[in-house]
Design a protein around this motif. Sequence first.
Motif, PDB file in Angstrom:
ATOM      1  N   MET A   1      38.778  33.690  28.198  1.00 31.13           N
ATOM      2  CA  MET A   1      38.685  35.090  28.676  1.00 31.13           C
ATOM      3  C   MET A   1      39.587  35.216  29.787  1.00 31.13           C
ATOM      4  SD  MET A   1      35.177  36.994  29.795  1.00 31.13           S
ATOM      5  CE  MET A   1      35.523  37.755  31.600  1.00 31.13           C
ATOM      6  N   LEU A   2      40.335  36.325  29.789  1.00 36.23           N
ATOM      7  CA  LEU A   2      41.401  36.695  30.905  1.00 36.23           C
ATOM      8  C   LEU A   2      40.317  37.202  31.921  1.00 36.23           C
ATOM      9  CD1 LEU A   2      44.222  38.687  28.992  1.00 36.23           C
ATOM     10  CD2 LEU A   2      44.244  36.235  30.088  1.00 36.23           C
ATOM     11  N   PRO A   3      40.633  37.057  33.172  1.00 37.63           N
ATOM     12  CA  PRO A   3      40.052  37.588  34.233  1.00 37.63           C
ATOM     13  C   PRO A   3      39.989  39.124  34.400  1.00 37.63           C
ATOM     14  CG  PRO A   3      41.826  36.101  35.135  1.00 37.63           C
ATOM     15  CD  PRO A   3      41.697  36.207  33.623  1.00 37.63           C
ATOM     16  N   LEU A   4      38.883  39.406  34.826  1.00 36.62           N
ATOM     17  CA  LEU A   4      38.748  40.933  34.764  1.00 36.62           C
ATOM     18  C   LEU A   4      39.031  41.422  36.345  1.00 36.62           C
ATOM     19  CD1 LEU A   4      35.409  42.050  32.913  1.00 36.62           C
ATOM     20  CD2 LEU A   4      37.574  42.421  32.357  1.00 36.62           C
ATOM     21  N   LEU A   5      39.702  42.704  36.269  1.00 38.01           N
ATOM     22  CA  LEU A   5      40.124  43.068  37.580  1.00 38.01           C
ATOM     23  C   LEU A   5      39.848  44.760  37.441  1.00 38.01           C
ATOM     24  CD1 LEU A   5      41.469  43.135  40.675  1.00 38.01           C
ATOM     25  CD2 LEU A   5      43.471  43.806  39.162  1.00 38.01           C
ATOM     26  N   LEU A   6      39.004  45.173  38.330  1.00 38.28           N
ATOM     27  CA  LEU A   6      38.687  46.571  38.560  1.00 38.28           C
ATOM     28  C   LEU A   6      39.606  47.217  39.591  1.00 38.28           C
ATOM     29  CD1 LEU A   6      36.891  48.844  37.905  1.00 38.28           C
ATOM     30  CD2 LEU A   6      35.107  48.052  39.950  1.00 38.28           C
ATOM     31  N   ALA A   7      40.457  47.962  39.270  1.00 40.85           N
ATOM     32  CA  ALA A   7      41.592  48.710  39.942  1.00 40.85           C
ATOM     33  C   ALA A   7      40.583  49.834  40.637  1.00 40.85           C
ATOM     34  CB  ALA A   7      42.538  49.105  39.021  1.00 40.85           C
ATOM     35  N   SER A   8      39.997  49.600  41.642  1.00 35.65           N
ATOM     36  CA  SER A   8      39.290  50.458  42.402  1.00 35.65           C
ATOM     37  C   SER A   8      38.703  49.878  43.717  1.00 35.65           C
ATOM     38  CB  SER A   8      38.144  51.089  41.444  1.00 35.65           C
ATOM     39  OG  SER A   8      37.234  51.844  42.193  1.00 35.65           O
ATOM     40  N   SER A   9      38.432  50.867  44.774  1.00 37.61           N
ATOM     41  CA  SER A   9      37.801  50.530  45.711  1.00 37.61           C
ATOM     42  C   SER A   9      36.577  51.055  45.937  1.00 37.61           C
ATOM     43  CB  SER A   9      38.723  50.770  47.054  1.00 37.61           C
ATOM     44  OG  SER A   9      38.772  52.179  47.132  1.00 37.61           O
ATOM     45  N   SER A  10      36.074  51.761  44.886  1.00 33.94           N
ATOM     46  CA  SER A  10      34.787  52.384  44.854  1.00 33.94           C
ATOM     47  C   SER A  10      33.404  51.576  44.669  1.00 33.94           C
ATOM     48  CB  SER A  10      34.770  53.760  43.626  1.00 33.94           C
ATOM     49  OG  SER A  10      33.517  53.941  43.139  1.00 33.94           O
ATOM     50  N   VAL A  11      32.597  51.743  45.674  1.00 35.79           N
ATOM     51  CA  VAL A  11      31.412  50.842  45.533  1.00 35.79           C
ATOM     52  C   VAL A  11      30.419  51.338  44.273  1.00 35.79           C
ATOM     53  CG1 VAL A  11      30.156  52.444  46.816  1.00 35.79           C
ATOM     54  CG2 VAL A  11      29.532  49.869  47.029  1.00 35.79           C
ATOM     55  N   TYR A  12      30.691  52.740  43.999  1.00 37.81           N
ATOM     56  CA  TYR A  12      29.776  53.117  42.729  1.00 37.81           C
ATOM     57  C   TYR A  12      30.542  52.502  41.266  1.00 37.81           C
ATOM     58  CZ  TYR A  12      28.996  56.682  46.245  1.00 37.81           C
ATOM     59  OH  TYR A  12      28.797  57.414  47.487  1.00 37.81           O
ATOM     60  N   ARG A  13      31.630  52.285  41.319  1.00 36.89           N
ATOM     61  CA  ARG A  13      32.211  51.693  40.129  1.00 36.89           C
ATOM     62  C   ARG A  13      31.955  50.194  40.239  1.00 36.89           C
ATOM     63  NH1 ARG A  13      36.786  55.587  40.735  1.00 36.89           N
ATOM     64  NH2 ARG A  13      36.504  57.109  39.160  1.00 36.89           N
ATOM     65  N   ARG A  14      32.166  49.456  41.290  1.00 38.54           N
ATOM     66  CA  ARG A  14      31.805  48.389  41.435  1.00 38.54           C
ATOM     67  C   ARG A  14      30.369  47.692  41.048  1.00 38.54           C
ATOM     68  NH1 ARG A  14      33.118  47.242  46.401  1.00 38.54           N
ATOM     69  NH2 ARG A  14      31.196  47.387  47.438  1.00 38.54           N
ATOM     70  N   ASP A  15      29.293  48.423  41.631  1.00 40.74           N
ATOM     71  CA  ASP A  15      28.020  48.530  41.080  1.00 40.74           C
ATOM     72  C   ASP A  15      27.659  48.695  39.799  1.00 40.74           C
ATOM     73  OD1 ASP A  15      27.585  48.165  43.862  1.00 40.74           O
ATOM     74  OD2 ASP A  15      26.448  49.894  44.058  1.00 40.74           O
ATOM     75  N   LEU A  16      28.431  49.604  39.042  1.00 37.10           N
ATOM     76  CA  LEU A  16      28.270  49.870  37.534  1.00 37.10           C
ATOM     77  C   LEU A  16      29.010  48.542  37.019  1.00 37.10           C
ATOM     78  CD1 LEU A  16      29.087  53.584  37.004  1.00 37.10           C
ATOM     79  CD2 LEU A  16      27.117  52.612  36.574  1.00 37.10           C
ATOM     80  N   LEU A  17      30.063  48.104  37.021  1.00 39.95           N
ATOM     81  CA  LEU A  17      30.436  46.998  36.332  1.00 39.95           C
ATOM     82  C   LEU A  17      29.744  45.746  36.468  1.00 39.95           C
ATOM     83  CD1 LEU A  17      32.650  46.065  34.570  1.00 39.95           C
ATOM     84  CD2 LEU A  17      34.279  45.836  36.692  1.00 39.95           C
ATOM     85  N   SER A  18      29.032  45.521  37.706  1.00 40.24           N
ATOM     86  CA  SER A  18      28.138  44.315  37.659  1.00 40.24           C
ATOM     87  C   SER A  18      27.015  44.425  36.897  1.00 40.24           C
ATOM     88  CB  SER A  18      27.928  44.152  39.241  1.00 40.24           C
ATOM     89  OG  SER A  18      26.992  45.161  39.630  1.00 40.24           O
ATOM     90  N   ARG A  19      26.797  45.678  36.250  1.00 43.53           N
ATOM     91  CA  ARG A  19      25.625  45.627  35.094  1.00 43.53           C
ATOM     92  C   ARG A  19      25.956  44.868  34.026  1.00 43.53           C
ATOM     93  NH1 ARG A  19      23.548  51.778  34.706  1.00 43.53           N
ATOM     94  NH2 ARG A  19      23.342  52.522  36.756  1.00 43.53           N
ATOM     95  N   ALA A 186      37.185  44.725  21.918  1.00 44.13           N
ATOM     96  CA  ALA A 186      38.340  44.807  21.200  1.00 44.13           C
ATOM     97  C   ALA A 186      39.297  43.579  21.720  1.00 44.13           C
ATOM     98  CB  ALA A 186      38.744  46.223  21.127  1.00 44.13           C
ATOM     99  N   GLU A 187      38.915  43.268  23.040  1.00 45.20           N
ATOM    100  CA  GLU A 187      39.904  42.378  23.528  1.00 45.20           C
ATOM    101  C   GLU A 187      39.256  41.087  23.495  1.00 45.20           C
ATOM    102  OE1 GLU A 187      42.650  42.164  25.257  1.00 45.20           O
ATOM    103  OE2 GLU A 187      43.399  44.204  24.896  1.00 45.20           O
ATOM    104  N   GLY A 188      38.025  40.829  22.789  1.00 46.34           N
ATOM    105  CA  GLY A 188      37.369  39.579  22.568  1.00 46.34           C
ATOM    106  C   GLY A 188      36.528  39.103  23.368  1.00 46.34           C
ATOM    107  N   ILE A 189      35.938  40.060  24.365  1.00 44.75           N
ATOM    108  CA  ILE A 189      34.925  39.620  25.207  1.00 44.75           C
ATOM    109  C   ILE A 189      33.653  39.835  24.834  1.00 44.75           C
ATOM    110  CG2 ILE A 189      33.862  40.035  27.605  1.00 44.75           C
ATOM    111  CD1 ILE A 189      36.899  39.155  27.611  1.00 44.75           C
TER     112      ILE A 189
END
Length: 192
Positions: A1-19, A186-189
């Motif tokens: 799996m390629l590493p995931l990078l969130l292109a954001s400094s938003s704490v809200y988006r970071r919290d959502l992605l951690s789900r 679709a990226e195989g994750i």
Amino acid sequence: MLPLLLASSSVYRRDLLSRLRLPFTCSSPDINESHRPDESATDLVKRLSLEKAQALAASHPKHLIIGSDQVAVLGGKIIGKPHTFDNAHQQLLNASGASVSFLTGLTLLNSQTGHYQTDCIPFTVHMRCLTPEQIERYLLAEQPYDCAGSFKAEGLGVSLFQRTEGDDATSLVGLPLIRLVDMLTAEGIAIP
């Protein structure tokens, strides 16, 4: 799996992605977020989500980069983050008894191949009729001055809603997880 990078400094988006319980890092892209003349709100958020992901591609090769951007639309006009009590108070007065559409652009860019997926996910909030006193109490309690629409849906802001309409409530907070899972798949994750 390629590493995931969130292109954001938003704490809200970071919290959502951690789900999603996937390892990821964050980096803030430096792009011009200006609205182009005659650009629709949908085209704007799709373009900005892609540009955010592309801005980090050179410094993060062999990554899956997630870009997201959101605007709120009231009465056909884009409303931004209020930044101050007075601006937030006016936004909520204007939204009282009306519908606010949130359009969230989402891009998943594979920086190894250059392939990307981009979409716009809509979500509508139908607001209660609000008194100036209700608005003031809410703003003093939650201070949502960094939020488009002047409320935090994941907090007390939900008390301002009459109802909501849309396929993915996480898009309201700024990162549509249901659509993101489709893109990652679709990226195989594999999730979960």
